[in-house]
Design an enzyme around this catalytic site. Sequence first.
Site, PDB file in Angstrom:
ATOM      1  N   ARG A 167      20.457 -60.233 -44.363  1.00 49.44           N
ATOM      2  CA  ARG A 167      19.751 -58.958 -44.326  1.00 49.44           C
ATOM      3  C   ARG A 167      20.480 -57.932 -43.461  1.00 49.44           C
ATOM      4  O   ARG A 167      20.575 -56.748 -43.830  1.00 49.44           O
ATOM      5  CB  ARG A 167      18.308 -59.169 -43.838  1.00 49.44           C
ATOM      6  CG  ARG A 167      17.487 -57.896 -43.646  1.00 49.44           C
ATOM      7  CD  ARG A 167      17.650 -56.874 -44.763  1.00 49.44           C
ATOM      8  NE  ARG A 167      17.456 -57.430 -46.092  1.00 49.44           N
ATOM      9  CZ  ARG A 167      17.865 -56.842 -47.206  1.00 49.44           C
ATOM     10  NH1 ARG A 167      18.532 -55.705 -47.154  1.00 49.44           N
ATOM     11  NH2 ARG A 167      17.653 -57.393 -48.377  1.00 49.44           N
ATOM     12  N   LYS A 216      23.216 -34.997 -36.948  1.00 48.71           N
ATOM     13  CA  LYS A 216      21.922 -35.529 -37.422  1.00 48.71           C
ATOM     14  C   LYS A 216      22.122 -36.939 -37.956  1.00 48.71           C
ATOM     15  O   LYS A 216      21.982 -37.216 -39.152  1.00 48.71           O
ATOM     16  CB  LYS A 216      21.332 -34.597 -38.473  1.00 48.71           C
ATOM     17  CG  LYS A 216      20.980 -33.220 -37.914  1.00 48.71           C
ATOM     18  CD  LYS A 216      20.499 -32.269 -38.991  1.00 48.71           C
ATOM     19  CE  LYS A 216      20.191 -30.906 -38.403  1.00 48.71           C
ATOM     20  NZ  LYS A 216      19.779 -29.928 -39.440  1.00 48.71           N
ATOM     21  N   LYS A 263      24.677 -22.108 -29.935  1.00 48.36           N
ATOM     22  CA  LYS A 263      23.666 -21.850 -30.958  1.00 48.36           C
ATOM     23  C   LYS A 263      22.701 -20.772 -30.446  1.00 48.36           C
ATOM     24  O   LYS A 263      22.878 -20.242 -29.346  1.00 48.36           O
ATOM     25  CB  LYS A 263      22.948 -23.152 -31.297  1.00 48.36           C
ATOM     26  CG  LYS A 263      23.911 -24.218 -31.853  1.00 48.36           C
ATOM     27  CD  LYS A 263      23.252 -25.564 -32.015  1.00 48.36           C
ATOM     28  CE  LYS A 263      22.400 -25.627 -33.253  1.00 48.36           C
ATOM     29  NZ  LYS A 263      23.221 -25.616 -34.492  1.00 48.36           N
ATOM     30  N   ASP A 277      24.924 -19.186 -40.376  1.00 47.97           N
ATOM     31  CA  ASP A 277      23.795 -20.091 -40.595  1.00 47.97           C
ATOM     32  C   ASP A 277      22.741 -19.449 -41.478  1.00 47.97           C
ATOM     33  O   ASP A 277      22.219 -18.371 -41.174  1.00 47.97           O
ATOM     34  CB  ASP A 277      23.181 -20.475 -39.245  1.00 47.97           C
ATOM     35  CG  ASP A 277      22.100 -21.532 -39.382  1.00 47.97           C
ATOM     36  OD1 ASP A 277      22.324 -22.515 -40.111  1.00 47.97           O
ATOM     37  OD2 ASP A 277      21.032 -21.360 -38.771  1.00 47.97           O
TER      38      ASP A 277
END
Length: 292
Positions: A98, A133, A165, A228
């Site tokens: 897994r 992200k 930013k 942006d």
Amino acid sequence: MLDQAHIDRVVSAALDEDAPWGDVTSGTLIPEVARATAELRAREPGVFSGGAVFAAAFALTDPRIAVDLRLADGDRFAAGDTLGVVTGPARGILTAERIGLNFVQRMSGIATLTAAYVAAAAGSGARIADTRKTTPGLRRFERHAVRSGGGHNHRFSLSDAVMAKDNHLAVLVARHGSLTAALGATLDALPHTTHVEVEIDRLDQLDAVLAVTPGPGRARGVGTIMLDNFSLDDLRTGVARIAGRATVEASGGVNLDTVAAIAATGVDVISVGALTHSARALDLGLDVRVEE
């Protein structure tokens, strides 16, 4: 980006999480002497990534397990293809199954999605890049997968470059009185080797950023300007006004339906958070045959 020591640390933590006191099921049901062969098969087409991570899940569980990978990271495959063969003690294979699948499915899903974006922007000259992200703790794995799909990596962390930013700019302008003065003071305080990127969300901010130019004691201006959430017309206008004085990056509103048109505006980089935060795990399976 993916050295073996890092792979082993992350995979070991995943194995410890999944079987902190051992695999009770395999230990009870599977004879210790049983051996198994398992084939990693694709149930849908895609781009492969995470081979070394997949192999580490088995090697760290039982070093007697051998993994024969049939593809390299970045290779394409079709539904039904065998991507690798795992042989060795059955208990170890079933214990690691897994965790190995989780990583290779996740990474191949990112690589496959990235390849779709790269194909959509082909011929434009624009780079498809990831963002920060990413899943906490898995950034190197996920960014390696982006590269497997033909994409590029943005700054790796907050320590790598200055990226001002909107919230940063608000504080800077309040302190220095103007955006140009604020960015000039920032550049003057930094080593000349540190890259500086500035994000703007309106065309009327652009002249203030372009006014920060090299001069006495200042080796360069802003290196990258991120536009942006700009419209296509404003992206074209921004590219024309910047005119090669900085790398132009587009961000926001990027998806597989819009990326080709964004690329056609002439931007240099298109950053896409969806490459890592919205990629679907690819459908891969491990078909195990246990031998007494």
